[in-house]
Design a protein around this motif. Structure first.
Motif, mmCIF file in Angstrom:
data_model
loop_
_atom_site.group_PDB
_atom_site.id
_atom_site.type_symbol
_atom_site.label_atom_id
_atom_site.label_comp_id
_atom_site.label_asym_id
_atom_site.label_seq_id
_atom_site.Cartn_x
_atom_site.Cartn_y
_atom_site.Cartn_z
ATOM 1 N N GLN A 11 94.701 -33.202 -11.360
ATOM 2 C CA GLN A 11 94.133 -32.180 -10.476
ATOM 3 C C GLN A 11 95.076 -31.779 -9.355
ATOM 4 O O GLN A 11 94.783 -30.852 -8.600
ATOM 5 N N HIS A 12 96.176 -32.449 -9.202
ATOM 6 C CA HIS A 12 97.138 -32.119 -8.168
ATOM 7 C C HIS A 12 98.311 -31.340 -8.744
ATOM 8 O O HIS A 12 98.814 -31.665 -9.827
ATOM 9 N N ARG A 13 98.776 -30.358 -8.005
ATOM 10 C CA ARG A 13 99.966 -29.611 -8.416
ATOM 11 C C ARG A 13 101.190 -30.264 -7.784
ATOM 12 O O ARG A 13 101.284 -30.374 -6.552
ATOM 13 N N THR A 14 102.126 -30.687 -8.618
ATOM 14 C CA THR A 14 103.289 -31.422 -8.130
ATOM 15 C C THR A 14 104.588 -30.684 -8.437
ATOM 16 O O THR A 14 104.657 -29.862 -9.347
ATOM 17 N N ALA A 15 105.600 -31.010 -7.660
ATOM 18 C CA ALA A 15 106.922 -30.416 -7.861
ATOM 19 C C ALA A 15 107.987 -31.487 -7.696
ATOM 20 O O ALA A 15 107.824 -32.453 -6.955
ATOM 21 N N ASP A 55 104.739 -29.843 -12.270
ATOM 22 C CA ASP A 55 104.359 -28.459 -12.549
ATOM 23 C C ASP A 55 105.522 -27.507 -12.275
ATOM 24 O O ASP A 55 105.575 -26.408 -12.830
ATOM 25 N N GLN A 56 106.444 -27.929 -11.431
ATOM 26 C CA GLN A 56 107.587 -27.108 -11.068
ATOM 27 C C GLN A 56 108.759 -28.035 -10.761
ATOM 28 O O GLN A 56 108.592 -29.055 -10.090
ATOM 29 N N HIS A 101 106.027 -23.403 -5.246
ATOM 30 C CA HIS A 101 104.804 -22.628 -5.441
ATOM 31 C C HIS A 101 103.886 -22.865 -4.247
ATOM 32 O O HIS A 101 103.772 -24.000 -3.760
ATOM 33 N N ASP A 103 100.847 -23.290 -3.917
ATOM 34 C CA ASP A 103 99.744 -24.228 -4.130
ATOM 35 C C ASP A 103 100.219 -25.650 -4.379
ATOM 36 O O ASP A 103 99.418 -26.519 -4.756
ATOM 37 N N THR A 104 101.491 -25.914 -4.182
ATOM 38 C CA THR A 104 102.027 -27.250 -4.429
ATOM 39 C C THR A 104 101.388 -28.263 -3.481
ATOM 40 O O THR A 104 101.337 -28.065 -2.271
ATOM 41 N N ASP A 105 100.905 -29.367 -4.039
ATOM 42 C CA ASP A 105 100.266 -30.414 -3.248
ATOM 43 C C ASP A 105 101.245 -31.491 -2.795
ATOM 44 O O ASP A 105 101.031 -32.135 -1.758
#
Length: 214
Positions: A11-15, A55-56, A101, A103-105
């Motif tokens: 559920q978390h957006r990571t980079a 995610d990125q 991004h 929305d990156t968490d």
């Protein structure tokens, strides 16, 4: 506490931010392009980043950027060129943070000259970071605690992005960690901290470790 085999919560957006913009002044040749395994040093680091499931993935380049882009497989990476790479590592951190991004968490910092970091470590670090981030007063920082001290990779939640983007100088990230030392959560990782390649002796040591692992 998460183990090194755990993955980051979906559920978390990571980079991942791979810092590979240095001029390799001490080495005298682009360390990103040193032969390593079946490719070059930076190939190994990017393979690790891909295995983390970010995610990125942002790749900061500066010194020898054209040669790196012509040699290294940068598939799946968003390349950020840092014209200020001579001002220190923090300039690449700032450039990379700006490219994330919105929305990156959380972001994980990876060094482009540190091929011994494992993707399982980065995934477990994110698990720990998110698990400790339930309160608004959470420090938003997670570090690896090796047998010989704190080392990369390092992970930061979104609330730390402005501070990362405002850093100046080559050791600014470490100064920030010193300021947050009492609050940062630590992931215990067996063994010594992965070696980063700054000299020919460093390079011989990582090659010897690679040969010993095969």
């Amino acid at each position: 506490m998460p183990s090194l085999s755990d993955g980051a919560p979906a559920q978390h957006r990571t980079a991942g931010l791979v810092l590979a913009a240095g001029a390799s002044q001490r080495l005298g040749r682009p360390k990103q392009l040193l032969p390593y395994g079946r490719g070059v040093l930076l190939d190994a680091v990017l393979a690790t980043a891909r295995d983390c499931g970010f995610d990125q993935t942002v790749l900061a380049l500066g010194g020898a950027a054209a040669e790196v882009q012509g040699t290294v497989d940068t598939t799946g990476c968003e390349i950020v060129l840092n014209p200020d790479f001579g001002e220190g590592c923090s300039s690449s951190v700032a450039a990379g943070i700006a490219a994330l991004h919105p929305d990156t968490d959380a972001v994980v910092l990876l060094l482009g000259d540190q091929p011994e970091v494992r993707s399982a470590t980065a995934r477990a670090l994110l698990q720990l970071l998110f698990a400790s981030d339930a309160g608004n007063d959470s420090p938003g920082v997670a570090v690896c605690r090796y047998d010989d001290g704190v080392g990369h990779p390092l992970a930061f939640t979104r609330r730390m992005f402005p501070e990362l983007a405002a850093l100046h100088g080559d050791k600014a990230v470490w100064r920030l960690l010193e300021q947050r030392a009492a609050d940062a959560v630590e992931l215990p990782v067996p063994g010594t901290a992965p070696l980063d390649v700054d000299t020919e002796e460093d390079y011989r040591r990582v090659l010897a470790a690679l040969e010993g692992a095969q």
